[in-house]
Design an enzyme around this catalytic site. Structure first.
Site, PDB file in Angstrom:
ATOM      1  N   GLU A   1      -3.648   4.017   2.168  1.00 15.21           N
ATOM      2  CA  GLU A   1      -3.805   4.334   3.601  1.00 15.21           C
ATOM      3  C   GLU A   1      -3.718   5.841   3.760  1.00 15.21           C
ATOM      4  O   GLU A   1      -2.913   6.493   3.066  1.00 15.21           O
ATOM      5  CB  GLU A   1      -2.693   3.651   4.396  1.00 15.21           C
ATOM      6  CG  GLU A   1      -2.719   3.947   5.901  1.00 15.21           C
ATOM      7  CD  GLU A   1      -1.565   3.304   6.648  1.00 15.21           C
ATOM      8  OE1 GLU A   1      -0.650   2.746   6.024  1.00 15.21           O
ATOM      9  OE2 GLU A   1      -1.581   3.353   7.898  1.00 15.21           O
TER      10      GLU A   1
ATOM     11  N   HIS B   1       0.832  -1.213   0.000  1.00 10.45           N
ATOM     12  CA  HIS B   1       0.000   0.000   0.000  1.00 10.45           C
ATOM     13  C   HIS B   1       0.863   1.257   0.000  1.00 10.45           C
ATOM     14  O   HIS B   1       2.062   1.202   0.271  1.00 10.45           O
ATOM     15  CB  HIS B   1      -0.977   0.030   1.181  1.00 10.45           C
ATOM     16  CG  HIS B   1      -0.364   0.080   2.543  1.00 10.45           C
ATOM     17  ND1 HIS B   1      -0.054  -1.040   3.281  1.00 10.45           N
ATOM     18  CD2 HIS B   1       0.010   1.143   3.313  1.00 10.45           C
ATOM     19  CE1 HIS B   1       0.461  -0.666   4.437  1.00 10.45           C
ATOM     20  NE2 HIS B   1       0.506   0.640   4.494  1.00 10.45           N
TER      21      HIS B   1
HETATM   22  C1  LIG Z   1      -2.216   0.458  10.392  1.00 10.91           C
HETATM   23  C2  LIG Z   1      -0.871  -0.048  10.798  1.00 10.91           C
HETATM   24  C3  LIG Z   1       0.165   0.075   9.694  1.00 10.91           C
HETATM   25  C4  LIG Z   1       0.482   1.546   9.452  1.00 10.91           C
HETATM   26  O1  LIG Z   1       1.103   1.878   8.417  1.00 10.91           O
HETATM   27  O2  LIG Z   1       0.183   2.353  10.355  1.00 10.91           O
HETATM   28  C5  LIG Z   1      -0.305  -0.594   8.425  1.00 10.91           C
HETATM   29  O3  LIG Z   1      -0.192  -0.118   7.325  1.00 10.91           O
HETATM   30  S1  LIG Z   1      -1.021  -2.122   8.653  1.00 10.91           S
HETATM   31  C6  LIG Z   1      -1.256  -2.765   6.979  1.00 10.91           C
HETATM   32  C7  LIG Z   1      -2.103  -4.017   7.024  1.00 10.91           C
HETATM   33  N1  LIG Z   1      -3.513  -3.674   7.171  1.00 10.91           N
HETATM   34  C8  LIG Z   1      -4.291  -3.497   6.089  1.00 10.91           C
HETATM   35  O4  LIG Z   1      -3.881  -3.658   4.960  1.00 10.91           O
HETATM   36  C9  LIG Z   1      -5.743  -3.120   6.378  1.00 10.91           C
HETATM   37  C10 LIG Z   1      -6.503  -2.843   5.089  1.00 10.91           C
HETATM   38  N2  LIG Z   1      -6.440  -3.993   4.212  1.00 10.91           N
HETATM   39  C11 LIG Z   1      -7.500  -4.862   4.102  1.00 10.91           C
HETATM   40  O5  LIG Z   1      -8.540  -4.716   4.726  1.00 10.91           O
HETATM   41  C12 LIG Z   1      -7.298  -6.028   3.144  1.00 10.91           C
HETATM   42  O6  LIG Z   1      -5.915  -6.152   2.833  1.00 10.91           O
HETATM   43  C13 LIG Z   1      -8.083  -5.857   1.807  1.00 10.91           C
HETATM   44  C14 LIG Z   1      -9.573  -5.830   2.095  1.00 10.91           C
HETATM   45  C15 LIG Z   1      -7.652  -4.610   1.080  1.00 10.91           C
HETATM   46  C16 LIG Z   1      -7.760  -7.054   0.925  1.00 10.91           C
HETATM   47  O7  LIG Z   1      -7.904  -8.212   1.711  1.00 10.91           O
HETATM   48  P1  LIG Z   1      -7.809  -9.643   0.974  1.00 10.91           P
HETATM   49  O8  LIG Z   1      -6.592  -9.709   0.118  1.00 10.91           O
HETATM   50  O9  LIG Z   1      -7.965 -10.700   2.011  1.00 10.91           O
HETATM   51  O10 LIG Z   1      -9.127  -9.560   0.115  1.00 10.91           O
HETATM   52  P2  LIG Z   1      -9.408 -10.233  -1.250  1.00 10.91           P
HETATM   53  O11 LIG Z   1      -8.500 -11.394  -1.464  1.00 10.91           O
HETATM   54  O12 LIG Z   1     -10.889 -10.414  -1.319  1.00 10.91           O
HETATM   55  O13 LIG Z   1      -8.975  -9.078  -2.288  1.00 10.91           O
HETATM   56  C17 LIG Z   1      -9.963  -8.241  -2.837  1.00 10.91           C
HETATM   57  C18 LIG Z   1      -9.396  -7.727  -4.140  1.00 10.91           C
HETATM   58  O14 LIG Z   1      -8.429  -6.709  -3.806  1.00 10.91           O
HETATM   59  C19 LIG Z   1      -7.169  -7.098  -4.309  1.00 10.91           C
HETATM   60  N3  LIG Z   1      -6.188  -6.697  -3.312  1.00 10.91           N
HETATM   61  C20 LIG Z   1      -6.038  -7.194  -2.074  1.00 10.91           C
HETATM   62  N4  LIG Z   1      -5.027  -6.572  -1.419  1.00 10.91           N
HETATM   63  C21 LIG Z   1      -4.518  -5.687  -2.297  1.00 10.91           C
HETATM   64  C22 LIG Z   1      -3.452  -4.743  -2.257  1.00 10.91           C
HETATM   65  N5  LIG Z   1      -2.689  -4.624  -1.149  1.00 10.91           N
HETATM   66  N6  LIG Z   1      -3.204  -3.979  -3.334  1.00 10.91           N
HETATM   67  C23 LIG Z   1      -3.975  -4.110  -4.447  1.00 10.91           C
HETATM   68  N7  LIG Z   1      -4.998  -4.986  -4.592  1.00 10.91           N
HETATM   69  C24 LIG Z   1      -5.256  -5.756  -3.509  1.00 10.91           C
HETATM   70  C25 LIG Z   1      -7.206  -8.594  -4.516  1.00 10.91           C
HETATM   71  O15 LIG Z   1      -6.287  -8.963  -5.505  1.00 10.91           O
HETATM   72  C26 LIG Z   1      -8.641  -8.782  -4.938  1.00 10.91           C
HETATM   73  O16 LIG Z   1      -8.746  -8.414  -6.275  1.00 10.91           O
HETATM   74  P3  LIG Z   1      -9.515  -9.414  -7.280  1.00 10.91           P
HETATM   75  O17 LIG Z   1      -9.390  -8.754  -8.630  1.00 10.91           O
HETATM   76  O18 LIG Z   1     -10.933  -9.485  -6.742  1.00 10.91           O
HETATM   77  O19 LIG Z   1      -8.795 -10.734  -7.164  1.00 10.91           O
HETATM   78 CO   LIG Z   2       0.982   1.480   6.425  1.00 10.25          CO
END
Ligand SMILES: CC[C@H](C(=O)O)C(=O)SCCNC(=O)CCNC(=O)[C@H](O)C(C)(C)COP(=O)(O)OP(=O)(O)OC[C@H]1O[C@@H](n2cnc3c(N)ncnc32)[C@H](O)[C@@H]1OP(=O)(O)O
Ligand SMILES: [Co+2]
Length: 134
Positions: free
Chosen positions: A130, A79
């Site tokens: 983010e 991200h």
């Molecule tokens: C906050 C503390 C620290 C800070 O800096 O302060 C952090 O940064 S902590 C970082 C970790 N926390 C997070 O990332 C929270 C937000 N993220 C999420 O809620 C999930 O990662 C989410 C919902 C973005 C994706 O979760 P998941 O991969 O389990 O979902 P899917 O497999 O259903 O994916 C949906 C769709 O999105 C694409 N995807 C997933 N992650 C990414 C990404 N990082 N970049 C780009 N695209 C992403 C994934 O490929 C799916 O696409 P599709 O075409 O449907 O296959």
């Molecule tokens: Co971060």
């Protein structure tokens, strides 16, 4: 609305190896590992002159980066984090523009002790964004 680039986050499988690469091979200043169980990650920050690199490793069973690493076993850019002055105003403006705010929509405390929110990658040109209020 968005200001400085606060950090670029890389999801990594092996945090110690990633830290050694940035510290020893790339000669950068890196922080100690900081576990953030409430976020399901352990972080290391690489301090650069103009921004930071956040190295992220999964922590716990429900890590939000687990599936990312299943899809990309070598890791990758996870991200971008932009700074905002007022995260609530930014959230409301982005929602009005149709962007999905992840989680319950309320800011949580991030790695720097500041309020953060995440915007769905599908609404941000395929990149997880983010926002951090500074
Ligand atoms: C906050 C503390 C620290 C800070 O800096 O302060 C952090 O940064 S902590 C970082 C970790 N926390 C997070 O990332 C929270 C937000 N993220 C999420 O809620 C999930 O990662 C989410 C919902 C973005 C994706 O979760 P998941 O991969 O389990 O979902 P899917 O497999 O259903 O994916 C949906 C769709 O999105 C694409 N995807 C997933 N992650 C990414 C990404 N990082 N970049 C780009 N695209 C992403 C994934 O490929 C799916 O696409 P599709 O075409 O449907 O296959
Ligand atoms: Co971060």
């Amino acid at each position: 609305m968005i200001g400085r680039l606060n950090h670029v986050a890389l999801a990594v499988r092996d945090l110690a190896a990633a830290t050694a690469l940035y510290r020893d091979t790339l000669g950068a200043r890196v922080s100690a590992e900081v576990p953030l169980p409430e976020h399901g990650v352990t972080t290391v920050f690489v301090e650069l002159p103009n921004t930071k690199i956040e190295l992220l490793a999964p922590l716990g069973e429900a890590s939000p980066i687990a599936r990312f690493l299943e899809r990309s076993p070598e890791g990758g850019i996870h991200h971008l984090c932009y700074e905002v002055d007022d995260i609530i105003a930014a959230r409301d403006s982005l929602r009005a523009a149709g962007a999905r705010v992840l989680g319950d929509g309320e800011p949580r405390t991030g790695a720097h002790g500041k309020p953060v929110l995440f915007l769905h990658p599908k609404d941000m040109l395929g990149t997880l964004v983010e926002l951090e209020q500074v």
